[in-house]
Design a protein around this motif. Structure first.
Motif, mmCIF file in Angstrom:
data_model
loop_
_atom_site.group_PDB
_atom_site.id
_atom_site.type_symbol
_atom_site.label_atom_id
_atom_site.label_comp_id
_atom_site.label_asym_id
_atom_site.label_seq_id
_atom_site.Cartn_x
_atom_site.Cartn_y
_atom_site.Cartn_z
ATOM 1 N N GLN A 134 12.405 8.449 13.275
ATOM 2 C CA GLN A 134 11.274 7.713 12.718
ATOM 3 C C GLN A 134 11.570 7.338 11.277
ATOM 4 N N VAL A 135 11.372 6.055 10.971
ATOM 5 C CA VAL A 135 11.497 5.564 9.606
ATOM 6 C C VAL A 135 10.127 5.661 8.955
ATOM 7 N N THR A 136 10.062 6.246 7.760
ATOM 8 C CA THR A 136 8.762 6.462 7.145
ATOM 9 C C THR A 136 8.874 6.491 5.634
ATOM 10 N N THR A 137 7.726 6.390 4.974
ATOM 11 C CA THR A 137 7.651 6.511 3.525
ATOM 12 C C THR A 137 6.999 7.834 3.177
ATOM 13 N N THR A 138 7.093 8.196 1.904
ATOM 14 C CA THR A 138 6.408 9.396 1.444
ATOM 15 C C THR A 138 4.920 9.264 1.720
ATOM 16 N N GLY A 139 4.366 10.223 2.396
ATOM 17 C CA GLY A 139 2.963 10.163 2.778
ATOM 18 C C GLY A 139 2.726 9.470 4.103
ATOM 19 N N GLY A 140 3.754 8.849 4.655
ATOM 20 C CA GLY A 140 3.646 8.231 5.970
ATOM 21 C C GLY A 140 2.795 6.988 6.033
ATOM 22 N N ALA B 20 0.825 -1.211 0.000
ATOM 23 C CA ALA B 20 0.000 0.000 0.000
ATOM 24 C C ALA B 20 0.858 1.259 0.000
ATOM 25 N N ALA B 21 2.072 1.148 0.543
ATOM 26 C CA ALA B 21 2.979 2.301 0.581
ATOM 27 C C ALA B 21 3.780 2.439 -0.707
ATOM 28 N N GLY B 22 3.521 1.547 -1.688
ATOM 29 C CA GLY B 22 4.222 1.657 -2.957
ATOM 30 C C GLY B 22 5.393 0.712 -3.106
ATOM 31 N N SER B 23 5.475 -0.305 -2.275
ATOM 32 C CA SER B 23 6.552 -1.306 -2.317
ATOM 33 C C SER B 23 7.939 -0.666 -2.278
ATOM 34 N N PRO B 24 8.201 0.162 -1.265
ATOM 35 C CA PRO B 24 9.485 0.867 -1.237
ATOM 36 C C PRO B 24 10.649 -0.059 -0.897
ATOM 37 N N SER B 25 11.807 0.237 -1.462
ATOM 38 C CA SER B 25 13.051 -0.415 -1.067
ATOM 39 C C SER B 25 13.878 0.495 -0.163
#
Length: 445
Positions: free
Chosen positions: A422-428, A404-409
């Protein structure tokens, strides 16, 4: 970054380091004392072995043309690690037995040559012992407390550092001195500081590097504190894993600088590589990349203990019938989906993968839970689960968040003004908090 522990690698090194021809005592290469280290003269076998090792690193994609390659071709590993350990017991045998080999002994030289140039990790210190003046022989029990990491990982990380002449570099976790040696070769030893918590390690590496003609600053202390006396550093490299980024190392990074370190969870199975940069105006940017291999956990960090699967537990999983077995249409992430597995280690602590098993096998040693899964036809998996944790369900809960977060690496690490990370993705959409950095001994909490 590939592990080079393969039969092909061992065969190649065996050709470069054949069994020595019988010699009279007078024909054995003379030893000389350089920098406090007795160094046997290197023959053509070790030079050929270095070429073989570097060639395999190039073939695997871990090393390209440039100064790091030049350094690895030039640095005599039999001088950096004139003594090293080989394990004489089976991997799961207790207590373990180790034998210290010595390059100065002709009967050890062939095996030691193959070990040093195999690409595998090379243990150099047993149970915190003094490393200068040791007698070769067998040690029983205890653990290895200093080593040279696998060359595939080391070469790849040093290339990411983008070392250049004249840079000021902090090498945290001296180990066998391989990384410090490369830094001295590329940057010049005046700008290199290598730091280790164990003075015995520092003393040995100071002597071995001096034997190669290098005299960096070798210091003893807690790596999380860095070495402020020589800051700011253009490059900082940490060769042990930490649960979060040490603030002192960020502070000691110079504007325009780059720092690399393994950030790990309670599981050693899915490490992350923290890449920290500081802009010319002092702004810090940090990201966490899912990677295949990382450094081992550092010692002496309160509350940071990694869990492993014992031989008994692995055998139990392999033979166990489990609490239930069923077929599932859920597809687990592939082994190359590093970002998903990194998130699993952080969000579902205490899980360890058995990479030696034929099936996808994950256990939780603290409670005895485990799962096995294998393909069972197109789009189906045969899954067996045991114990109080449903690890198969946990895996897919995290995988769903990851997709759902875009399959980030790669993830962003936000470092707050209070030091919280805090470790996070774009948009959290997918995030977790790293443990608060623990105070070093003698520091107020």
């Amino acid at each position: 970054m590939n592990d080079l522990n393969t039969g092909a690698a061992t065969e190649a090194v065996s050709k470069a380091c054949p069994l020595p021809e019988p010699r009279s005592a007078g024909s054995i290469p003379a030893a000389s004392s350089e920098g406090g280290v007795v160094v046997a003269a290197a023959g053509p076998d070790s030079a050929a072995a270095r070429v073989e090792m570097v060639g395999r690193l190039e073939e695997s994609g871990d090393l390209g043309a440039g100064p790091v390659r030049d350094a690895l071709l030039a640095l005599r590993r039999e001088v950096l690690m004139r003594q090293a350990y080989v394990r004489r017991s089976d991997p799961d045998e207790l207590p373990p037995r180790w034998e210290l080999l010595d390059w100065a002994r002709p009967q050890d030289r062939d095996e030691l040559c193959r070990l040093l140039h195999s690409g595998d990790s090379v243990p150099v210190q047993h149970a915190g012992e003094p490393m200068l003046g040791r007698s070769p022989g067998v040690r029983s029990g205890g653990t290895m407390t200093a080593m040279s990491s696998t060359m595939g990982m080391t070469a790849g990380l040093i290339e990411v550092l983008d070392l250049r002449p004249g840079q000021r570099v902090l090498d945290v976790g001296t180990g066998a001195g391989v990384t410090a040696g490369v830094m001295c070769f590329v940057c010049g030893d005046d700008g290199v500081v290598t730091l280790d918590v164990d003075q015995h390690v520092g003393d040995a590496v100071r002597a071995s590097l001096a034997a190669l003609g290098y005299r960096p600053t070798v210091v003893t202390g807690d790596g999380r504190d860095g070495w402020p006396a020589r800051a700011g550093y253009d490059r900082i490299f940490v060769s042990f894993s930490v649960p979060s980024i040490p603030p002192a190392l960020v502070d000691q990074l110079a504007p325009g600088g780059l720092a690399l370190m393994t950030v790990a969870t309670s599981s050693p199975s899915w490490p992350g590589l923290a890449v920290i940069t500081k802009s010319s105006t002092g702004q810090v940017h940090a990201e966490l990349r899912g990677v295949e291999f990382g450094h081992r956990a550092g010692t002496g960090i309160d509350g940071f203990e990694q869990v492993f699967l014992s031989a008994k537990f692995r055998q139990q999983i392999a033979a166990g019938g489990g609490r239930w077995t069923r077929r599932s249409r859920l597809v687990p992430p592939s082994v190359t989906d590093r970002g998903a597995w990194l998130a699993l280690g952080a969000l579902r602590p205490g899980l360890v993968r058995d990479y030696g098993a034929e099936d996808l096998t994950i256990g939780a040693p603290s409670c005895g839970s485990w799962m096995r899964a294998r393909p069972a036809g197109t789009g189906r998996w045969k899954v067996t689960v045991d114990g109080p944790r449903d690890i198969w369900a946990e895996l897919h809960e995290v995988a769903a968040l990851w997709r759902a977060a875009g399959s980030p690496s790669t993830y962003r690490i936000d470092i707050g003004s209070s030091g919280a990370q805090q470790v996070t993705t774009t948009g959290g959409h997918l995030s977790w908090v790293l443990p608060a950095p623990s105070p070093t001994p003698g520091e107020a909490p």
